[in-house]
Design a protein around this motif. Sequence first.
Motif, PDB file in Angstrom:
ATOM      1  N   ILE A 178      58.311  46.532  31.844  1.00 48.57           N
ATOM      2  CA  ILE A 178      58.232  47.349  33.060  1.00 48.57           C
ATOM      3  C   ILE A 178      57.303  46.706  34.079  1.00 48.57           C
ATOM      4  N   GLN A 179      56.242  46.059  33.578  1.00 54.09           N
ATOM      5  CA  GLN A 179      55.275  45.467  34.510  1.00 54.09           C
ATOM      6  C   GLN A 179      55.731  44.129  35.069  1.00 54.09           C
ATOM      7  N   LYS A 180      56.778  43.555  34.471  1.00 52.66           N
ATOM      8  CA  LYS A 180      57.174  42.221  34.905  1.00 52.66           C
ATOM      9  C   LYS A 180      58.539  42.154  35.571  1.00 52.66           C
ATOM     10  N   VAL A 181      59.392  43.084  35.288  1.00 53.95           N
ATOM     11  CA  VAL A 181      60.747  43.009  35.831  1.00 53.95           C
ATOM     12  C   VAL A 181      61.109  44.328  36.501  1.00 53.95           C
ATOM     13  N   SER A 182      61.803  44.204  37.615  1.00 50.71           N
ATOM     14  CA  SER A 182      62.239  45.399  38.322  1.00 50.71           C
ATOM     15  C   SER A 182      63.652  45.757  37.880  1.00 50.71           C
ATOM     16  N   ARG A 239      64.291  52.038  35.442  1.00 49.97           N
ATOM     17  CA  ARG A 239      63.510  52.382  34.248  1.00 49.97           C
ATOM     18  C   ARG A 239      64.221  53.363  33.339  1.00 49.97           C
ATOM     19  N   LYS A 282      54.182  41.443  43.222  1.00 47.59           N
ATOM     20  CA  LYS A 282      54.791  42.573  42.538  1.00 47.59           C
ATOM     21  C   LYS A 282      55.349  43.587  43.534  1.00 47.59           C
ATOM     22  N   ALA A 284      58.570  42.217  44.549  1.00 53.69           N
ATOM     23  CA  ALA A 284      59.564  42.282  43.485  1.00 53.69           C
ATOM     24  C   ALA A 284      59.960  43.712  43.125  1.00 53.69           C
ATOM     25  N   ASN A 285      59.497  44.686  43.904  1.00 54.33           N
ATOM     26  CA  ASN A 285      59.822  46.094  43.638  1.00 54.33           C
ATOM     27  C   ASN A 285      59.278  46.601  42.320  1.00 54.33           C
ATOM     28  N   ILE A 286      58.162  46.046  41.896  1.00 57.64           N
ATOM     29  CA  ILE A 286      57.542  46.569  40.679  1.00 57.64           C
ATOM     30  C   ILE A 286      56.432  47.528  41.071  1.00 57.64           C
ATOM     31  N   LEU A 315      58.330  36.632  37.205  1.00 57.95           N
ATOM     32  CA  LEU A 315      56.892  36.818  37.068  1.00 57.95           C
ATOM     33  C   LEU A 315      56.438  36.384  35.693  1.00 57.95           C
ATOM     34  N   GLU A 316      57.361  36.445  34.753  1.00 60.82           N
ATOM     35  CA  GLU A 316      57.047  36.028  33.400  1.00 60.82           C
ATOM     36  C   GLU A 316      58.385  35.633  32.817  1.00 60.82           C
ATOM     37  N   SER A 350      60.567  37.736  29.347  1.00 63.23           N
ATOM     38  CA  SER A 350      60.226  39.122  29.065  1.00 63.23           C
ATOM     39  C   SER A 350      61.533  39.858  28.792  1.00 63.23           C
TER      40      SER A 350
END
Lengths: 278, 247
Positions: A102-106, A109, B71, B74-76, B94-95, B98
Amino acid sequence: MRYLKEILSSRELLLNLTLREIRGKYKRTIFGQLWSLANPLALMLIYTFVFGFIFRITPAPGDPSGLDVFALWLLCGLLPWTFFANVVSQGLNSLVANATLIQKVSFKRIVLPLSLVGAAGYNWLFEMVVLVVALSIIGAFVLPWLPLLLVIMLLLMVFAAGVALMLSIANVYFRDTQYFLSIILQMWLYLTPIIYPLSLVQEQSKRIGGLFGSPITIEGIFTVNPMVHFVEVFRNLLYDNRWPGLSEWLVCTAWAAGALVVGVIVFRRNERRLAEVL
Amino acid sequence: MNDIAVRVDGVSKSFRLYHERNQTIKAAIMRRRTSVHEDFWALRDVTFNVPRGSTFGLIGSNGSGKSTLLKCLANIYYPNTGTITHNGKIAAMLEVGSGFHSELSGRENIFLNGSILGMSKKEVLSKYDEIVEFSGVEQFIDQPVKNYSSGMYVRLGFAIAINVNPDILIVDEVLAVGDAEFQEKCVGKFDELKMAGKTVILVSHSMEAVETMCDQAAWLSHGELKAVGEARSTISAYLDSLDSAGS
């Protein structure tokens, strides 16, 4: 409505995550998918021994099916319950468990808890098929009720999804929720007529009458529990092979719709903040 | 208007700094609050445009708000005030890796990760060979990824992400993956993206990398935009500020 469209647009992701759950779950086990039967079978054995054999709970024979097997009668209520309990307890954890993602990819959810509903639903379907086959061998005429069975299964899935959505958010803010839930689920199981028939509650309720002189009866309080109605419908269709009555359908539909609407609203309100608060 | 890929307009973002955090129901009920906090502004009124087809670098010291801004792009995270508008499909790296499921094979993970990054099954299928080839793990594609070396893991993740084929790609310090050969491949891929007129926004602490790859850069310091414009001048302004602070 627009939100539903957005969810629909990520259905491919939902499918892939569901497959991830299903494929990943029994990887590197010898028995594979059969494990999904192990838990309900173990429960069936122990409950049948304790409540059917020692406590001598004797549910009325199926009407009109004429079935009189405690173990099968039990499973008709137990399998929907274990599905519900699985969805709620796994769904609750779905956001916290996927915090890094959740913190890395949009992405939407909501697919995280929903994919667990899908994966649990797949296992449940497998269990129900086995149950229907077993019932048919024993002599129940389940086949004509299968379409309605699918409808009530879908309703229970929706209800469970709604509850899971609410709790998954609650667990992000209060990690106590998961410990709380395991207690609640245990009490909830015994407060639902799964291992004993509803008729026992009705008898006791009639004997006592209105509580403290009010028109409220034990049965009245008891049937607030939505799972009472779901279990009734499942037993009517599977064990008794009869139409459960319109009011039961309406109650189940109302609970399912209500849970979903509240669940989606709660989820949507908090969705954007998840990456920060996790 | 059409030559702007991303427009960042007056973006501010605050986080809560917790002096005590007590996320339990008991605290919520007994004390009617779960925490004592003050707001920390990670970004303050940041405004700039990223031209279409440019490679845009974000530079600044640790804690300057680069990652927060990334972020937001990136819409996070969602900014408290201000807006970010982008023209075209956006994807963020970003990673890498994941969302991989360690028990599933490389092949299954390509499809899973692709869809998490927003690709349809069709797109993944058409890119599949390219992804496998780029990652260089052909031989092990049907092995569970938990058996991959960390280099293979990262390379596969990177290969998927770079093949999402967005109009705007956001990259956070992930260029430093793999061996020299793979690095070279990555640089080649970025050049390819640039030729295709795609926009790349990247964060890096390596001024060398920013200088060679980027044509535009923005310098952030303590959440505020210090300078934006041509990469070389922005970098030298940043380095000058470090020198003067050091002396």
